[in-house]
Design an enzyme around this catalytic site. Structure first.
Site, PDB file in Angstrom:
ATOM      1  N   TYR A  49      11.080  19.621  49.355  1.00  0.00           N
ATOM      2  CA  TYR A  49      11.788  20.781  49.867  1.00  0.00           C
ATOM      3  C   TYR A  49      13.169  20.806  49.212  1.00  0.00           C
ATOM      4  O   TYR A  49      13.639  19.791  48.693  1.00  0.00           O
ATOM      5  CB  TYR A  49      11.895  20.734  51.389  1.00  0.00           C
ATOM      6  CG  TYR A  49      10.624  21.188  52.076  1.00  0.00           C
ATOM      7  CD1 TYR A  49      10.554  22.432  52.681  1.00  0.00           C
ATOM      8  CD2 TYR A  49       9.488  20.382  52.096  1.00  0.00           C
ATOM      9  CE1 TYR A  49       9.388  22.866  53.307  1.00  0.00           C
ATOM     10  CE2 TYR A  49       8.321  20.807  52.706  1.00  0.00           C
ATOM     11  CZ  TYR A  49       8.271  22.051  53.306  1.00  0.00           C
ATOM     12  OH  TYR A  49       7.117  22.476  53.913  1.00  0.00           O
ATOM     13  N   ARG A  97      14.933  15.286  58.295  1.00  0.00           N
ATOM     14  CA  ARG A  97      13.737  14.611  57.774  1.00  0.00           C
ATOM     15  C   ARG A  97      13.989  14.320  56.299  1.00  0.00           C
ATOM     16  O   ARG A  97      14.284  15.229  55.523  1.00  0.00           O
ATOM     17  CB  ARG A  97      12.498  15.481  57.946  1.00  0.00           C
ATOM     18  CG  ARG A  97      11.226  14.775  57.511  1.00  0.00           C
ATOM     19  CD  ARG A  97      10.007  15.572  57.982  1.00  0.00           C
ATOM     20  NE  ARG A  97       8.775  14.907  57.679  1.00  0.00           N
ATOM     21  CZ  ARG A  97       8.194  14.001  58.443  1.00  0.00           C
ATOM     22  NH1 ARG A  97       8.750  13.630  59.569  1.00  0.00           N
ATOM     23  NH2 ARG A  97       7.050  13.456  58.097  1.00  0.00           N
TER      24      ARG A  97
END
Length: 185
Positions: A49, A97
């Site tokens: 990401y 995360r």
């Protein structure tokens, strides 16, 4: 800029204005979540990401204040955290995360992830979820054995002993059961 795979286009390098806009979008999304009644927000900065791509020395080839040193490569995720805390208030919990290792030759390993976690904690992140990337960059390592996730998660425990993390570190794995949860303080 590095494409995600040989089948995807080469992305353009984000301008400073585009980065600022994205940081604002993260903060707006967190505020909308807060207004909708969610108790916390988690920034997904793992698994290729965008925040992970900034941290990665493989994908981040920038030569400005967002590239080069680890401090520079961590700037984008830290700006996201700061913007969320400014928009939602210091009392609104922000989790993060992170990939505990990139899983590709020349990519970041657990020591780099640990340092980024320290930076995130200093920025006000209240909990960190550690995972591991399935590397798209090195097809020979594309399938990581589930036991490796557990091993990596367990190896993360020493970074949160003592004064490093005073809050929560979630240790994730790809197995059906988490590798562990360590609650401190």
């Amino acid at each position: 800029p590095v494409p995600l795979s040989s089948r995807t286009p080469v992305p353009h390098e984000l301008t400073r204005d585009e980065i600022a806009t994205l940081v604002d979008y993260y903060a707006l999304s967190a505020w909308v979540s807060q207004e909708a009644g969610f108790d916390f927000v988690e920034i997904h900065g793992a698994h290729c990401y965008l925040p992970c791509e900034f941290i990665s020395p493989l994908s981040n080839q920038r030569t400005d204040e967002y590239g080069g040193s680890l401090e520079n490569r961590a700037r984008f995720p830290l700006e996201i955290v700061a913007a969320i805390r400014e928009r939602c208030g210091e009392g609104y919990p922000v989790m993060y995360r992170i990939s505990g290792a990139e899983g590709a030759e020349g990519g970041f390993e657990v020591e780099v992830a640990a340092e980024v976690c320290r930076m995130l904690e200093d920025a006000g992140v209240c909990a960190i979820s550690v995972s591991v990337s399935q590397s798209w960059r090195d097809p020979s390592r594309a399938v990581i054995h589930r036991a490796m996730y557990v091993s990596l998660s367990r190896s993360c425990r020493p970074w949160c002993a003592g004064s490093v993390f005073a809050r929560t570190l979630l240790l994730s794995s790809s197995c059906r059961q988490p590798a562990g949860r360590l609650l401190l303080g």
